[in-house]
Write an enzyme that holds these catalytic residues in place. Structure first.
Site: not given
Ligand SMILES: Cc1cc2nc3c(=O)[nH]c(=O)nc-3n(C[C@H](O)[C@H](O)[C@H](O)COP(=O)(O)OP(=O)(O)OC[C@H]3O[C@@H](n4cnc5c(N)ncnc54)[C@H](O)[C@@H]3O)c2cc1C
Length: 467
Positions: A35, A38, A52, A144, A183, A187, A314, A322, A446
């Site tokens: 939703k 992008t 990053k 999601t 966390g 940081l 997540d 990620a 090295h």
């Molecule tokens: C500031 C910040 C820095 C981070 N840095 C790191 C890092 O360095 N390394 C790392 O491993 N992790 C990092 N993370 C965590 C990482 O971003 C998440 O763990 C990762 O994005 C989880 O992936 P995902 O696919 O489960 O969910 P998401 O990436 O959250 O994607 C879920 C998507 O589902 C979509 N969605 C939700 N509900 C609906 C719906 N009903 N219909 C359609 N679309 C929907 C949302 O719009 C979203 O785009 C960071 C997070 C933040 C906030």
């Protein structure tokens, strides 16, 4: 355009888009719905990637200001914050468009819209033009993700009281930044603004920063961040914010209760964690079970209690990272394709991208003690590593933990330069069930920082040579 697929993936983040790609590789058709507008999810749009980009840029700025002179380089640098933000936005744009390309290549239909599961095998998508499209599939993957956890009683405006999303887009450098939560996200983003000139104060409810990390690493990490100019109030909680005046007046008190104190700040960053996001998905109606923390409950193969509905990333249990979402995506897609996809949760690294970096994989000493597992420790400081000296980055150490009886590597904890890259070697060792001796007897180039990992591995059997 077909409305029927082998799988519908809800969410276009690292969980969702990687699931769609793997499904395509396995010959299964899919639609990937997000939703946001992008693709790439939290990670590419407002998480890993923009943070990053700013960490890298601010680190170079800080280095040029403070470290270049030591290397014999005279430089006068000025901050161009709008240009720094433009560069960050450019990187995000390139990568999110890259995900769309990858989905196309995997023959997955990328759909922008809000998805709701109306019945097992049926998803309704509210499209940006207001129309609704109904899709069907044998399998639905919920990916999601998560959202920022709110601080009770505090209203975020993303200008003065911000979440990580606001902290990635500030228009000027706050004079005083208060970070709530020590966390990873607090940081990292605190470090960005500290390097760009903010006075940074961190308030943490617990008695240590980065809870869950190895205790020895935590202590050194806090010492280093304090030396960099951050100040910490541990075992402290925020109880209220007065935002009426020009500066925020944040009232804090000891976590256990006691005398209150007011901290003034221009901007307050709320970074107390993230929570699973499943709002509006229709899970209650379809009967998908959630746990007490709102996470989708699955079995070890990512199946929910409703046949044909799966969940990854997540929004289910486990670390919110990620690459964990990505690995679950691959395993889940393989399960859907009838293969034996599997994730080894003992081999998922975790990195804090501060300077120096902190990287961990496997068990901590605290966890091994609690589980009654006898272990041996090998440790090596970067101050004794030749390459660390040449790049003038000698803070920190590598610690490797191995089973006392079998020598199998159980964990590694690194604080120091390039820790995030160095951890990959130990992650592979854990994945392969290697012994610390396997690392110790592997030739390392090295002079490299990787030699610190080797010397730490040698230390497990007591034959560290270069110290
Ligand atoms: C500031 C910040 C820095 C981070 N840095 C790191 C890092 O360095 N390394 C790392 O491993 N992790 C990092 N993370 C965590 C990482 O971003 C998440 O763990 C990762 O994005 C989880 O992936 P995902 O696919 O489960 O969910 P998401 O990436 O959250 O994607 C879920 C998507 O589902 C979509 N969605 C939700 N509900 C609906 C719906 N009903 N219909 C359609 N679309 C929907 C949302 O719009 C979203 O785009 C960071 C997070 C933040 C906030």
């Amino acid at each position: 355009m077909a409305d029927s697929f082998d799988a519908i993936v809800i969410g276009g983040g690292p969980g969702g888009y990687n699931a769609a790609i793997r499904l395509g590789q396995l010959g299964l058709s899919s639609a990937c719905i997000d939703k946001r507008g992008t693709f790439g999810g939290t990670c590419l749009n407002i998480g890993c990637i923009p943070s990053k980009a700013l960490l890298h840029a601010s680190e170079r700025f800080h280095e040029a200001q403070t470290d270049f002179a030591k290397l014999g380089i005279k430089a006068k640098v000025d901050l161009d914050l709008p240009a720094m933000m433009t560069q960050k936005t450019k990187v995000v744009g390139e990568l999110t468009r890259g995900v769309e390309f990858l989905l196309k290549k995997a023959k997955s239909e990328a759909i922008v819209g809000e998805a709701k599961i109306t019945a097992p095998g049926k998803v309704e998508v509210k499209l940006p033009d207001g129309k609704t499209r109904t899709l069907t599939a044998k399998n639905i993957i919920i990916a999601t993700g998560s959202d920022v956890a709110p601080l009770p009683g505090v209203t975020v405006d993303e200008e003065r009281i911000i979440t990580s999303t606001g902290a990635l887009a500030l228009k000027s450098v706050p004079k005083k930044l208060l970070v709530v939560g020590a966390g990873v996200i607090g940081l990292e983003l605190g470090s960005v603004w500290r390097r760009l000139g903010s006075e940074v104060t961190v308030v943490e409810f617990l008695d240590r920063i980065t809870p869950g990390l190895d205790g020895e690493v935590c202590k050194q990490f806090q010492r280093i961040l304090t030396k960099q100019g951050m100040s910490f109030h541990l075992s402290t909680k925020v109880v209220g914010v007065d935002s009426k005046g020009k500066t925020l007046k944040v009232t804090v008190e000891p976590a256990a209760g006691g005398a209150q104190q007011v901290i003034e700040a221009d901007v307050m960053l709320v970074a107390i964690g993230r929570r699973p996001y499943t709002a509006g998905l229709g899970l209650e109606e379809v009967g998908v079970a959630l746990d007490a923390k709102g996470r989708v409950i699955t079995d070890g193969h990512y199946k929910t209690n409703v046949p044909g509905i799966w969940a990854i990333g997540d929004c289910r249990e486990g670390v919110m990272l990620a690459h964990k979402a990505e690995d679950e995506a691959v395993a889940c897609a393989e399960r859907i394709a009838g293969r034996a996809g599997h994730v080894n949760y003992d081999a998922i690294p975790s990195v804090v991208y501060t300077m120096p970096e902190v990287a961990v994989v496997g068990k901590t000493e605290e966890e091994l003690k609690a589980a009654g597992i006898a272990y041996k420790v090998g440790k090596f400081p970067f101050s004794a590593n030749g390459r660390a000296k040449t790049i003038a980055s000698t803070e920190g150490f590598v610690k490797i933990l191995a089973d006392a009886a079998t020598d199998k590597v159980l964990g590694a904890h690194i604080i120091g330069p390039e820790a995030g890259n160095l951890i990959a070697e130990v992650t592979l060792a854990i994945e392969f069930g290697a012994a610390s001796e396997d690392i110790a007897r592997t030739c390392h180039a090295h002079p490299t920082l990787t030699e610190a990992v080797r010397q730490a591995a040698m230390g497990v059997e007591g034959w560290t040579m270069q110290m």
